[in-house]
Motif scaffolding. Sequence first.
Motif, PDB file in Angstrom:
ATOM      1  N   LEU A  13      -3.771 -33.799  -4.424  1.00  0.00           N
ATOM      2  CA  LEU A  13      -3.517 -32.787  -3.379  1.00  0.00           C
ATOM      3  C   LEU A  13      -3.931 -33.308  -2.006  1.00  0.00           C
ATOM      4  O   LEU A  13      -3.261 -33.041  -1.004  1.00  0.00           O
ATOM      5  N   LEU A  14      -5.011 -34.068  -1.978  1.00  0.00           N
ATOM      6  CA  LEU A  14      -5.445 -34.659  -0.700  1.00  0.00           C
ATOM      7  C   LEU A  14      -4.366 -35.616  -0.191  1.00  0.00           C
ATOM      8  O   LEU A  14      -3.998 -35.591   0.996  1.00  0.00           O
ATOM      9  N   GLN A  15      -3.856 -36.448  -1.117  1.00  0.00           N
ATOM     10  CA  GLN A  15      -2.814 -37.400  -0.709  1.00  0.00           C
ATOM     11  C   GLN A  15      -1.581 -36.673  -0.192  1.00  0.00           C
ATOM     12  O   GLN A  15      -0.977 -37.069   0.805  1.00  0.00           O
ATOM     13  N   GLN A  16      -1.242 -35.579  -0.877  1.00  0.00           N
ATOM     14  CA  GLN A  16      -0.071 -34.796  -0.441  1.00  0.00           C
ATOM     15  C   GLN A  16      -0.302 -34.194   0.948  1.00  0.00           C
ATOM     16  O   GLN A  16       0.581 -34.256   1.812  1.00  0.00           O
ATOM     17  N   ALA A  17      -1.495 -33.640   1.161  1.00  0.00           N
ATOM     18  CA  ALA A  17      -1.795 -33.018   2.464  1.00  0.00           C
ATOM     19  C   ALA A  17      -1.735 -34.063   3.577  1.00  0.00           C
ATOM     20  O   ALA A  17      -1.188 -33.809   4.657  1.00  0.00           O
ATOM     21  N   LEU A  18      -2.293 -35.251   3.310  1.00  0.00           N
ATOM     22  CA  LEU A  18      -2.278 -36.323   4.329  1.00  0.00           C
ATOM     23  C   LEU A  18      -0.843 -36.754   4.625  1.00  0.00           C
ATOM     24  O   LEU A  18      -0.442 -36.902   5.777  1.00  0.00           O
ATOM     25  N   GLN A  19      -0.078 -36.905   3.556  1.00  0.00           N
ATOM     26  CA  GLN A  19       1.314 -37.342   3.718  1.00  0.00           C
ATOM     27  C   GLN A  19       2.125 -36.309   4.504  1.00  0.00           C
ATOM     28  O   GLN A  19       2.850 -36.649   5.431  1.00  0.00           O
ATOM     29  N   ASP A  20       1.966 -35.036   4.131  1.00  0.00           N
ATOM     30  CA  ASP A  20       2.710 -33.971   4.820  1.00  0.00           C
ATOM     31  C   ASP A  20       2.328 -33.896   6.304  1.00  0.00           C
ATOM     32  O   ASP A  20       3.157 -33.564   7.148  1.00  0.00           O
ATOM     33  N   ALA A  21       1.065 -34.195   6.587  1.00  0.00           N
ATOM     34  CA  ALA A  21       0.602 -34.134   7.979  1.00  0.00           C
ATOM     35  C   ALA A  21       0.971 -35.408   8.730  1.00  0.00           C
ATOM     36  O   ALA A  21       0.905 -35.450   9.959  1.00  0.00           O
ATOM     37  N   GLY A  22       1.305 -36.445   7.986  1.00  0.00           N
ATOM     38  CA  GLY A  22       1.656 -37.719   8.609  1.00  0.00           C
ATOM     39  C   GLY A  22       0.453 -38.421   9.232  1.00  0.00           C
ATOM     40  O   GLY A  22       0.574 -39.088  10.262  1.00  0.00           O
ATOM     41  N   ILE A  23      -0.705 -38.258   8.597  1.00  0.00           N
ATOM     42  CA  ILE A  23      -1.899 -38.935   9.118  1.00  0.00           C
ATOM     43  C   ILE A  23      -2.589 -39.705   7.986  1.00  0.00           C
ATOM     44  O   ILE A  23      -2.275 -39.507   6.810  1.00  0.00           O
ATOM     45  N   ALA A  24      -3.532 -40.563   8.362  1.00  0.00           N
ATOM     46  CA  ALA A  24      -4.312 -41.305   7.369  1.00  0.00           C
ATOM     47  C   ALA A  24      -5.687 -40.644   7.241  1.00  0.00           C
ATOM     48  O   ALA A  24      -6.126 -39.925   8.154  1.00  0.00           O
TER      49      ALA A  24
END
Length: 343
Positions: A58-69
């Motif tokens: 879920l963390l990876q998904q949230a980061l990806q959706d936000a377009g940040i690292a």
Amino acid sequence: MIVLGVESSCDETGLALYDTDRGLLSHALHSQVAMHEEYGGVVPELASRDHIRRAIPLLQQALQDAGIAARDVDAIAYTQGPGLAGALLVGSSIACSLGLALDKPVLGVHHLEGHLLSPLLASDPPEFPFVALLVSGGHTQLMRVDGVGQYELLGETVDDAAGEAFDKSAKLLGLGYPGGPAISRLAEFGDPAAYKLPRPMLHSKDLNFSFSGLKTAVLTVVKKQDAANVCEQSKADIARGFVDAIVDVLVAKCVAALKQTGLKRLVIAGGVGANSQLRAALNAAAAKKRFRVYYPELEFCTDNGAMIAFAGAQRLQINPQAARREYAFNVRPRWPLDELRVI
Ligand code: ATP
Ligand code: MG
Ligand code: FE
């Protein structure tokens, strides 16, 4: 400033990213409802294990959706309590491990403060001060809110929470878990005149609630039916009687709280705030009594990471020192909201 929010207090794993300049960047959520359904309620051990499984994807998904690292995150807010100890420990350990690995500060957030501030995430947020009705699975409270961290308890339930009454009554009607949404849908088809159930503490002259008697009243009418043969119509009638009773009490106490405080803004937070009958009745009362009522977006009524990221960001804007590079796994399963102080 970008804040990562981590929610794991009960049966939802929520990860979200909130930017104090740009607003909510993303949020990812997994609900364990289907897993707990066969047990008729949340099994704490299963909840903790599932949080562990879900959190990193879920963390990876949230980061990806936000377009940040991950390194772009400035601080990590996690639900410190109240809630299930094992479940809270998962969110706390994930937040602290990430903080340690990324060299970012962490801060513990009060779950109910997350619920309470969630209507501020909406497009037309209320200004302070306001009266807040917090109606969730574990709590039913009326608060006076003068600002972030400035909460005065006006009244609360002396026994079951409203969400708990919804869930327990739904169970008596054989509607599965969590029963709130199901009993609400069924009530739409019920006859309001069929069952007049009690309105506990409606005239108590204070701002407290009691819902365990209402659940017992549902049990009594269910028992009077031939258990194997409760027809769909009488189930709907009972559901309607229950919903009308609980909504009447909630609305009356909100109106009384506004009168007592002299405030004109009412904020609804927590899972039961998603209830359509409650919203309709509150909107009608607001038009009649000339106050304004604010709700969170439907998806942010029940548990989520966005409200935790948001509450953390609000606290950090008041006091940037609120987040620290201290990575103790520190949870508070029991934690009264009015013990929170202005930072
Ligand atoms: P707490 O926040 O007090 O620790 P919780 O996190 O379990 O408890 P929430 O996630 O805010 O509570 O809300 C879940 C509750 O909301 C459940 O009791 C559920 O039945 C109820 N609920 C959700 N949707 C509805 C609805 N449409 N009508 C009535 N109740 C609902
Ligand atoms: Mg839940
Ligand atoms: Fe909650």
